[in-house]
Scaffold this motif. Structure first.
Motif, PDB file in Angstrom:
ATOM      1  N   MET A 162     -42.143  38.720 -44.792  1.00 40.92           N
ATOM      2  CA  MET A 162     -41.578  37.765 -45.720  1.00 40.92           C
ATOM      3  C   MET A 162     -42.667  36.746 -46.053  1.00 40.92           C
ATOM      4  O   MET A 162     -43.281  36.174 -45.161  1.00 40.92           O
ATOM      5  CB  MET A 162     -40.366  37.072 -45.077  1.00 40.92           C
ATOM      6  CG  MET A 162     -39.753  36.020 -45.949  1.00 40.92           C
ATOM      7  SD  MET A 162     -38.367  35.158 -45.184  1.00 40.92           S
ATOM      8  CE  MET A 162     -37.058  36.316 -45.392  1.00 40.92           C
ATOM      9  N   ASP A 163     -42.869  36.492 -47.310  1.00 44.25           N
ATOM     10  CA  ASP A 163     -43.897  35.528 -47.688  1.00 44.25           C
ATOM     11  C   ASP A 163     -43.271  34.143 -47.836  1.00 44.25           C
ATOM     12  O   ASP A 163     -42.064  33.959 -47.703  1.00 44.25           O
ATOM     13  CB  ASP A 163     -44.621  35.980 -48.957  1.00 44.25           C
ATOM     14  CG  ASP A 163     -43.703  36.052 -50.168  1.00 44.25           C
ATOM     15  OD1 ASP A 163     -42.484  35.896 -49.984  1.00 44.25           O
ATOM     16  OD2 ASP A 163     -44.214  36.269 -51.271  1.00 44.25           O
ATOM     17  N   LYS A 164     -44.100  33.168 -48.131  1.00 43.48           N
ATOM     18  CA  LYS A 164     -43.644  31.777 -48.204  1.00 43.48           C
ATOM     19  C   LYS A 164     -42.647  31.568 -49.340  1.00 43.48           C
ATOM     20  O   LYS A 164     -41.703  30.784 -49.207  1.00 43.48           O
ATOM     21  CB  LYS A 164     -44.834  30.846 -48.367  1.00 43.48           C
ATOM     22  CG  LYS A 164     -45.670  30.736 -47.127  1.00 43.48           C
ATOM     23  CD  LYS A 164     -46.778  29.735 -47.313  1.00 43.48           C
ATOM     24  CE  LYS A 164     -47.607  29.634 -46.052  1.00 43.48           C
ATOM     25  NZ  LYS A 164     -48.624  28.599 -46.149  1.00 43.48           N
ATOM     26  N   LYS A 165     -42.829  32.261 -50.450  1.00 42.03           N
ATOM     27  CA  LYS A 165     -41.928  32.100 -51.586  1.00 42.03           C
ATOM     28  C   LYS A 165     -40.519  32.566 -51.227  1.00 42.03           C
ATOM     29  O   LYS A 165     -39.532  31.883 -51.515  1.00 42.03           O
ATOM     30  CB  LYS A 165     -42.452  32.878 -52.786  1.00 42.03           C
ATOM     31  CG  LYS A 165     -41.599  32.711 -54.024  1.00 42.03           C
ATOM     32  CD  LYS A 165     -42.146  33.492 -55.181  1.00 42.03           C
ATOM     33  CE  LYS A 165     -41.227  33.333 -56.373  1.00 42.03           C
ATOM     34  NZ  LYS A 165     -41.595  34.219 -57.463  1.00 42.03           N
ATOM     35  N   ALA A 215     -39.258  32.751 -48.253  1.00 39.29           N
ATOM     36  CA  ALA A 215     -38.737  31.830 -47.241  1.00 39.29           C
ATOM     37  C   ALA A 215     -38.189  30.576 -47.903  1.00 39.29           C
ATOM     38  O   ALA A 215     -37.109  30.086 -47.541  1.00 39.29           O
ATOM     39  CB  ALA A 215     -39.830  31.472 -46.245  1.00 39.29           C
ATOM     40  N   ARG A 216     -38.888  30.016 -48.882  1.00 40.91           N
ATOM     41  CA  ARG A 216     -38.419  28.826 -49.594  1.00 40.91           C
ATOM     42  C   ARG A 216     -37.118  29.114 -50.342  1.00 40.91           C
ATOM     43  O   ARG A 216     -36.203  28.289 -50.358  1.00 40.91           O
ATOM     44  CB  ARG A 216     -39.491  28.337 -50.574  1.00 40.91           C
ATOM     45  CG  ARG A 216     -40.603  27.597 -49.902  1.00 40.91           C
ATOM     46  CD  ARG A 216     -41.505  26.915 -50.929  1.00 40.91           C
ATOM     47  NE  ARG A 216     -42.767  26.630 -50.286  1.00 40.91           N
ATOM     48  CZ  ARG A 216     -43.940  27.124 -50.634  1.00 40.91           C
ATOM     49  NH1 ARG A 216     -44.033  27.929 -51.671  1.00 40.91           N
ATOM     50  NH2 ARG A 216     -45.024  26.810 -49.978  1.00 40.91           N
ATOM     51  N   GLU A 217     -37.043  30.261 -50.978  1.00 39.18           N
ATOM     52  CA  GLU A 217     -35.826  30.637 -51.701  1.00 39.18           C
ATOM     53  C   GLU A 217     -34.645  30.794 -50.743  1.00 39.18           C
ATOM     54  O   GLU A 217     -33.520  30.369 -51.045  1.00 39.18           O
ATOM     55  CB  GLU A 217     -36.052  31.936 -52.481  1.00 39.18           C
ATOM     56  CG  GLU A 217     -36.960  31.786 -53.677  1.00 39.18           C
ATOM     57  CD  GLU A 217     -37.291  33.123 -54.334  1.00 39.18           C
ATOM     58  OE1 GLU A 217     -36.806  34.173 -53.842  1.00 39.18           O
ATOM     59  OE2 GLU A 217     -38.030  33.107 -55.327  1.00 39.18           O
ATOM     60  N   LEU A 219     -34.284  29.260 -47.837  1.00 45.71           N
ATOM     61  CA  LEU A 219     -33.902  27.918 -47.387  1.00 45.71           C
ATOM     62  C   LEU A 219     -33.139  27.169 -48.478  1.00 45.71           C
ATOM     63  O   LEU A 219     -32.163  26.473 -48.183  1.00 45.71           O
ATOM     64  CB  LEU A 219     -35.136  27.129 -46.968  1.00 45.71           C
ATOM     65  CG  LEU A 219     -35.762  27.533 -45.639  1.00 45.71           C
ATOM     66  CD1 LEU A 219     -37.059  26.777 -45.409  1.00 45.71           C
ATOM     67  CD2 LEU A 219     -34.795  27.270 -44.499  1.00 45.71           C
ATOM     68  N   ALA A 220     -33.550  27.310 -49.707  1.00 45.46           N
ATOM     69  CA  ALA A 220     -32.857  26.639 -50.810  1.00 45.46           C
ATOM     70  C   ALA A 220     -31.433  27.171 -50.956  1.00 45.46           C
ATOM     71  O   ALA A 220     -30.485  26.392 -51.139  1.00 45.46           O
ATOM     72  CB  ALA A 220     -33.637  26.818 -52.108  1.00 45.46           C
ATOM     73  N   SER A 221     -31.269  28.477 -50.879  1.00 46.38           N
ATOM     74  CA  SER A 221     -29.911  29.031 -50.993  1.00 46.38           C
ATOM     75  C   SER A 221     -29.052  28.644 -49.789  1.00 46.38           C
ATOM     76  O   SER A 221     -27.851  28.416 -49.933  1.00 46.38           O
ATOM     77  CB  SER A 221     -29.961  30.549 -51.155  1.00 46.38           C
ATOM     78  OG  SER A 221     -30.478  31.165 -50.004  1.00 46.38           O
ATOM     79  N   ALA A 222     -29.649  28.528 -48.623  1.00 49.54           N
ATOM     80  CA  ALA A 222     -28.892  28.079 -47.440  1.00 49.54           C
ATOM     81  C   ALA A 222     -28.458  26.631 -47.601  1.00 49.54           C
ATOM     82  O   ALA A 222     -27.334  26.263 -47.223  1.00 49.54           O
ATOM     83  CB  ALA A 222     -29.735  28.253 -46.184  1.00 49.54           C
TER      84      ALA A 222
END
Length: 144
Positions: free
Chosen positions: A1-4, A6-8, A10-13
């Motif tokens: 899993m890349d950083k992008k 992971a950010r997506e 976290l945002a959806s969570a």
């Protein structure tokens, strides 16, 4: 899993957590209402029950305490040490209730100076747990 990704994730969570928090019932409202019921029931019992039937109703007065125990035991997620606080508060409340009803029935039947403060003290654990529950709802959940 890349950083992008992971950010997506976290945002959806975060979006989901905010949506769920908005749908949650008011914390502590149920417990507050149980406290009011305990206050009214204890005062009514002490002031209205005649001395010849002093032990006719105290078992009914335990219904709010049973509901409190069930409520605190079924909380799915709590901040650290809240279960201990809930258990201690409920135990102290049960002891106060036992003293209030036992001594009041034996020595102070119909005496407002005993039963009104006793009823207030019997309802305090409900209000304490309501405040703790409200604080727990506003405590942010921190992930690993």
């Amino acid at each position: 899993m890349d950083k992008k990704e992971a950010r997506e994730s976290l945002a959806s969570a975060d979006v989901l957590a905010n949506r769920m928090q908005g749908q949650r019932p008011r914390p502590g409202l149920i417990v507050f209402l149980l406290g009011v019921a305990m206050l009214v029931m204890t005062a009514a019992y002490g002031l209205l029950v005649q001395p010849d039937h002093p032990y006719a109703v105290p078992a009914v007065l335990l219904v709010p305490f049973f509901a409190l125990v069930i409520y605190t035991a079924t909380r799915p997620v709590l901040p650290r040490h809240h279960r201990i606080k809930y258990a201690a508060t409920t135990g102290i409340g049960a002891a106060v209730y036992s003293l209030t009803v036992t001594l009041g029935s034996a020595f102070f039947s119909g005496e407002p100076l005993w039963w009104l403060p006793g009823a207030v003290l019997c309802s305090v654990p409900f209000f304490v747990i309501g405040v703790l529950d409200r604080q727990a709802a506003h405590t942010p959940v921190v992930g690993p």
